[in-house]
Design a protein around this motif. Structure first.
Motif, short mmCIF file in Angstrom:
data_model
loop_
_atom_site.label_atom_id
_atom_site.label_comp_id
_atom_site.label_asym_id
_atom_site.label_seq_id
_atom_site.Cartn_x
_atom_site.Cartn_y
_atom_site.Cartn_z
N ASN A 315 0.89 -1.23 -0.07
CA ASN A 315 0.14 0.13 -0.01
C ASN A 315 0.85 1.28 0.08
OD1 ASN A 315 -2.12 -1.86 0.15
ND2 ASN A 315 -2.30 -1.65 2.43
N GLU A 316 0.28 2.16 -0.82
CA GLU A 316 1.19 3.58 -0.94
C GLU A 316 1.10 4.18 0.40
OE1 GLU A 316 1.91 7.40 -3.73
OE2 GLU A 316 0.35 5.80 -4.46
N LYS A 317 2.23 4.70 0.90
CA LYS A 317 2.22 5.26 2.15
C LYS A 317 2.99 6.55 1.77
CE LYS A 317 2.54 1.40 5.30
NZ LYS A 317 2.20 0.45 4.26
N PRO A 318 2.40 7.64 2.37
CA PRO A 318 3.00 8.94 2.31
C PRO A 318 4.56 9.43 2.91
CG PRO A 318 1.19 9.43 3.97
CD PRO A 318 1.10 7.94 3.12
N GLN A 319 5.21 9.75 2.20
CA GLN A 319 6.84 9.96 2.95
C GLN A 319 6.71 10.94 3.94
OE1 GLN A 319 9.51 11.08 0.04
NE2 GLN A 319 11.25 10.91 1.08
N ILE A 320 7.39 10.48 5.02
CA ILE A 320 7.48 11.21 6.41
C ILE A 320 8.79 12.10 6.17
CG2 ILE A 320 7.53 11.20 8.85
CD1 ILE A 320 6.11 8.80 8.90
N THR A 321 8.80 13.51 6.19
CA THR A 321 10.02 14.22 6.39
C THR A 321 9.84 15.12 7.45
OG1 THR A 321 8.88 15.91 4.99
CG2 THR A 321 9.98 14.15 3.70
N LYS A 322 10.99 15.74 7.59
CA LYS A 322 11.10 16.90 8.49
C LYS A 322 10.14 17.96 8.60
CE LYS A 322 14.27 19.74 9.13
NZ LYS A 322 15.76 20.42 9.37
N ASP A 323 9.96 18.51 7.33
CA ASP A 323 9.04 19.49 7.30
C ASP A 323 7.61 19.03 7.31
OD1 ASP A 323 11.19 21.08 6.36
OD2 ASP A 323 11.03 20.73 4.43
N SER A 324 7.40 17.93 6.97
CA SER A 324 5.97 17.52 7.21
C SER A 324 5.70 17.11 8.73
CB SER A 324 5.41 16.02 6.41
OG SER A 324 6.44 14.95 6.78
#
Length: 407
Positions: A315-324
């Motif tokens: 399943n496609e998951k949103p990428q977790i970044t520092k900005d998010s």
């Protein structure tokens, strides 16, 4: 006391030849050897062993027991004395001086010292004038040698000029300085300096001054980031050091199911995929698993299932970044932001995507699911599909697929 009575009380004098000390190894050894030769001469058979003890030897020679032991050791090392092992509880010693070995050593000694013979008058040897020379240069120190370890290693000394500079492919000191800074930054980012990026950079530059080539220098001259041309793209990576998301998520879930916290699971999974040997084995196992899942999905489609089951890792998951993460924390409250002060304006909360409910065309019918469920292969697949999609509103009761009752 008169001198005659005094000398009479001292007993008989023992003969000692100073030159024998060079053959026997010491004064005490010479005195003991001469005394043993004298005792052996008193026997009718010269090969007969002398039986004595430390007290008798001390009375005859004046050597203490400790001096006797040292003297016997020096003579035995030079093969001038043989000693029988006796009862350790007694003080009896059985000694025999080897006359043949003693004569051979005497001949060798006088042959090597031919400048001074045994017939030389004593007055010539004792009354030689001593010439005193002025020391114009410091004496050379004698270097100790060891037959087992050889000559000592000479000290390494490198002559360095007053204004020594590294010589290499760079055209100026400024270019070398920039290259050094680039190496240090690369070591800090990649954690290659082991706490000392400058030391790691020095080893690279020092090797280049000695004729070694460096790929880092080629990258620096070409203007590309250091280490970029040295990256290797492996089969399980989209690009160098970036694995396929489904493959990485599969390894993360493996550690999560073992009870690891999510942060530790992510760290261990990425460390495994950076290992070329372990990563290759895991990738081959993952491909076999995907192949098996694909076969099951194809069979389910043939049975009428429109949306086959796939593991959660696909399943496609949103990428977790520092900005998010910072935007979300800032939306909750300024005090929760990682690097924002309370004086900064509060960012707008992120807009969450509203998922539309599935339409009737996307939900498989009960008849198609029941048809697939009645087969041996499709039974487990349909059970997984219904469990994974509760929004369909179906459930299995006594082997039949029916609509869920909301109350």
């Amino acid at each position: 006391m008169k001198i005659g009575i005094f000398l009479g009380n001292l007993g008989n004098p023992a003969i000692y030849y100073p030159k024998l000390a060079q053959i026997t190894g010491g004064v005490g050894a010479s005195i003991l050897l001469c005394q043993l030769l004298q005792w052996q001469a008193q026997h009718s058979n010269s090969s007969e062993w002398v039986k004595t003890n430390s007290n008798e030897i001390e009375k005859a020679t004046g050597l203490s027991p400790e001096e006797q032991e040292i003297a016997r050791g020096l003579l035995k090392v030079r093969s001038l004395l043989k000693e029988k092992s006796t009862n350790p509880h007694t003080d009896t010693l059985e000694l025999w001086a080897d006359i043949d070995a003693f004569e051979e050593k005497l001949n060798n000694f006088f042959a090597n010292n031919h400048t001074e013979t045994i017939t030389e008058p004593i007055r010539d040897r004792t009354n030689r004038p001593v010439e005193i020379l002025s020391e114009t240069s410091p004496p050379q120190r004698a270097v100790k040698t060891d037959k087992y370890f050889g000559q000592p290693r000479q000290q390494i000394a490198v002559a360095v000029t007053a204004n020594y500079q590294f010589s290499g492919p760079w055209n100026s000191q400024e270019e070398l300085h920039n290259f050094q800074r680039a190496l240090e930054e690369y070591a800090r980012v990649r954690n290659l300096g082991f706490g000392n990026p400058s030391g790691w950079a020095f080893k690279i530059i020092d090797g280049m001054t000695k004729g070694l080539t460096s790929t880092f220098w080629d990258e620096f001259i070409a203007g590309i980031p250091l280490g970029e041309s040295q990256k290797v793209k492996r089969d399980w990576e989209i690009e160098p050091e970036v694995p396929y998301p489904a493959f990485e998520e599969e390894r993360i879930q493996y550690y999560v199911h073992k009870g690891e916290p999510l942060e530790a699971a992510v760290s261990k999974a990425r460390a495994d995929l950076r290992n070329p040997v372990l990563g290759k084995d895991l990738w081959e196992g993952f491909l076999r698993k995907c192949d098996r899942i694909a076969d099951d999905a194809l069979k389910a489609k043939l049975q009428g299932v429109d949306t086959p089951y796939l593991p959660s890792s696909f399943n496609e998951k949103p990428q977790i970044t520092k900005d998010s993460v910072m935007r979300k924390l800032g939306a909750i409250g300024p005090q929760f932001a990682l690097n924002q002060s309370t004086s900064e304006p509060m960012p707008e909360p992120p807009k969450l995507e509203q998922k539309e409910p599935p339409t009737a065309d996307e939900i498989p019918s009960i008849s198609s699911l029941q048809k697939a469920y009645n087969t041996a292969i499709g039974r487990s697949i349909v059970e997984k599909q219904i469990a994974a999609n509760p929004d369909w509103g179906y459930e299995i009761v006594d082997g039949e697929i029916v609509e869920s009752i909301p109350f």
